[in-house]
Design an enzyme around this catalytic site. Structure first.
Site, PDB file in Angstrom:
ATOM      1  N   LYS A 126       0.818  -1.214   0.000  1.00  0.00           N
ATOM      2  CA  LYS A 126       0.000   0.000   0.000  1.00  0.00           C
ATOM      3  C   LYS A 126       0.856   1.270   0.000  1.00  0.00           C
ATOM      4  CE  LYS A 126      -4.228  -2.022   1.741  1.00  0.00           C
ATOM      5  NZ  LYS A 126      -3.797  -3.450   1.858  1.00  0.00           N
TER       6      LYS A 126
HETATM    7  C1  PLP Z   1      -4.399  -4.589   1.173  1.00  0.00           C
HETATM    8  C2  PLP Z   1      -3.604  -5.826   1.042  1.00  0.00           C
HETATM    9  C3  PLP Z   1      -3.960  -6.849   0.123  1.00  0.00           C
HETATM   10  C4  PLP Z   1      -5.200  -6.783  -0.733  1.00  0.00           C
HETATM   11  O1  PLP Z   1      -5.079  -5.843  -1.773  1.00  0.00           O
HETATM   12  P1  PLP Z   1      -6.378  -5.302  -2.547  1.00  0.00           P
HETATM   13  O2  PLP Z   1      -5.894  -4.211  -3.421  1.00  0.00           O
HETATM   14  O3  PLP Z   1      -7.305  -4.802  -1.467  1.00  0.00           O
HETATM   15  O4  PLP Z   1      -6.949  -6.432  -3.306  1.00  0.00           O
HETATM   16  C5  PLP Z   1      -3.126  -7.954   0.018  1.00  0.00           C
HETATM   17  N1  PLP Z   1      -2.009  -8.078   0.784  1.00  0.00           N
HETATM   18  C6  PLP Z   1      -1.644  -7.128   1.680  1.00  0.00           C
HETATM   19  C7  PLP Z   1      -0.426  -7.332   2.497  1.00  0.00           C
HETATM   20  C8  PLP Z   1      -2.415  -5.966   1.841  1.00  0.00           C
HETATM   21  O5  PLP Z   1      -2.041  -5.036   2.737  1.00  0.00           O
END
Ligand code: PLP
Length: 511
Positions: A126
């Site tokens: 993120k």
């Molecule tokens: C948020 C997150 C996901 C999921 O990603 P999306 O874009 O919501 O599908 C997967 N792995 C981790 C470590 C995350 O923080």
């Protein structure tokens, strides 16, 4: 030194419309500032820039910052290249990502590549989006002449809150307040948040669960009294929510960049198709890969990997989206989600921009928790996607297996992707080279990872887990994590959910 590339030729200027009203047409800056369209729909580009083989080849010679500036520039042509370059070059630095390549690729074995998206300040993918979004947001707000301080409110179940705090920390013209459920985040996640640095940040625990925090934040966004008190202080609410186009756009970049890196290192030939596996929750990360494919990156299948909350697996396999099922708490918590908001953008695209139809599905989802897409959309899904899931046992088995076979330690989210990719290969026999989106550092989930490898959770605290994992992984723990243990706790406040408005006013100095 950044190499300047010739501008991507989009031919026409880039406008954004709403998935629930094709009559909407706004510039990138407006889409990013508004976050969500007034009709409740999500902003989507009216057309996509196309990357020719030659452009991909040229981009191969450039570094991450130049690639990013080029791609973001094509999607946000209401900004100058210099403005975008100035944002991007402050974000994707060695200082913040601890590596020059920003999103390095680890070759696990012949044809299987880990795209490590977790070298940023909070050790989860993120960061790639939440580091850039604040700058895109303030640049957009300035362009639109808003002139008010943007106040970002976030309710978090863990990863998003910390990534948002790091992204907005000390960004001029912004303040950020994060609410987390007092007993609903891991000890590492809590430590990451309460030690947060920066002059414009605030963190508060809520006496309640994630839904209470989320409901409180939603209520605050529409609280008339609160909004007018903010306006008196020359401030306004803004959202860093994952449906903001400004969060999706930076994610498209790393898939294109990864293809360039594989090309540059002679792992693939130009035009060779690769598969991409993405551990999925809100459907944001995999949607970004879908856009990269539509822009011309040679991608075969997009493999959607879920944990026990396998609503997307069923949807992709049957065309029926049904959230009426039990919510499971898993060791891959960032994928514990039953309503994947970004799916709406895919439906819009696959329906041939049929806003009425998308609105119908979304209304049905709100009313009954279920909808079924038509044949044409289902065919579109089958062309690009494959889906599978695994439970916590399968997740642990994948962590152990990858460790034993390749001496590589992966986090539980990434392990879900590995497990599902194995299922894919077994069922289809497809051996095309494959990129696995590795979404978090294993050190963020050290206890669960150790348990997967050794069969039981070791005694001790988070700090000991980290030390044990260092000796297993034979790599140092990320400094972003080890330095937390020496940092002072800055935020110890907690409040009842009904007291959130008062807390917000206090944190903003408006009480
Ligand atoms: C948020 C997150 C996901 C999921 O990603 P999306 O874009 O919501 O599908 C997967 N792995 C981790 C470590 C995350 O923080």
């Amino acid at each position: 030194m950044h190499i300047l590339l010739s501008s991507l030729e989009t031919g026409i200027s880039m406008r954004y419309t709403s998935t629930r009203n094709s009559g909407v047409s706004v510039a990138a800056s407006e889409a990013i500032c508004a976050g969500i369209s007034a009709d409740g729909g999500l902003f989507v580009p009216e057309s996509l820039p196309w990357l020719s083989y030659n452009q991909i080849k040229t981009m191969t010679k450039a570094d991450y910052v130049s690639r990013c500036a080029e791609i973001v520039g094509a999607f946000a042509d209401d900004f100058t290249h210099a403005d975008i370059m100035s944002c991007v070059s402050k974000v994707y630095t060695r200082e913040k990502f601890e590596t020059d390549s920003i999103t390095p690729i680890y070759e696990l074995c012949d044809g299987m590549y880990m795209l490590e998206l977790w070298h940023g300040p909070t050790c989860a993918f993120k960061d790639l989006a939440l580091q850039l979004l604040p700058r895109l947001l303030t640049m957009s707000s300035q362009k639109l002449g808003r002139g008010r301080t943007s106040v970002i409110l976030v309710a978090t179940s863990g990863d998003t809150g910390k990534a948002a705090l790091e992204g907005f920390r000390d960004v001029p013209g912004t303040k950020i307040i994060v609410f987390y459920p007092e007993n609903g985040v891991s000890s590492m996640q809590k430590l990451q948040m309460v030690t947060q640095q920066g002059d414009n940040v605030d963190v508060c625990a809520i006496k309640g669960n994630f839904d209470d925090a989320q409901a409180g934040v939603k209520a605050a966004f529409t609280d008339k009294n609160l909004i007018s008190r903010l306006a008196d202080g020359n401030m306004e609410f803004s959202s860093a929510n994952s449906i903001n186009w400004g969060r999706l756009l930076p994610q498209i970049v790393y898939y294109i960049s990864a293809y360039c890196d594989l090309l540059r290192n002679d792992r693939i030939s130009c035009g060779e198709h690769i598969n991409i596996v993405v551990p999925t929750g809100n459907f944001g990360n995999i949607l970004a890969a879908y856009y990269a494919k539509k822009m011309g990156v040679p991608v075969g299948k997009l493999i959607c990997a879920s944990n026990s909350n396998n609503v997307l697996t069923d949807f992709i396999n049957t065309g029926v989206y049904d959230r009426n099922r039990t919510f499971s708490t898993t060791i891959s918590p960032s994928m514990d989600i039953l309503v994947s908001s970004n799916l709406e953008r895919l439906l819009y695209d696959l329906s041939g921009c049929d806003d009425a139809r998308v609105k119908e599905y979304m209304d049905e989802l709100a009313r009954t928790g279920r909808y079924q897409v038509d044949e044409a959309i289902k065919t579109g899904i089958d062309e690009s996607f494959w889906a599978g899931w695994c439970d916590d046992e399968g997740t642990r088995a994948a962590i152990r297996d990858i460790y034993e076979n390749y001496s590589y330690v992966c986090d539980p989210h990434t392990a879900v992707a590995v497990n599902v990719y194995r299922q894919y290969m077994e069922k289809t026999g497809d051996t095309a080279k494959t990129l696995i989106a590795s979404t978090a550092s294993p050190f963020k989930f050290a206890g669960d990872v150790l348990e997967a490898i050794d069969g039981e959770k070791p005694a001790g605290d988070e700090q000991r887990y980290i030390d044990l994992l260092v000796s297993k992984a034979m790599t140092p723990a990320p400094r972003q994590i080890t330095r937390l243990f020496d940092m002072p706790e800055r935020f110890s406040a907690s409040c009842e959910k009904d007291a959130m408005p008062e807390y917000i006013l206090g944190a903003l100095g408006l009480r």
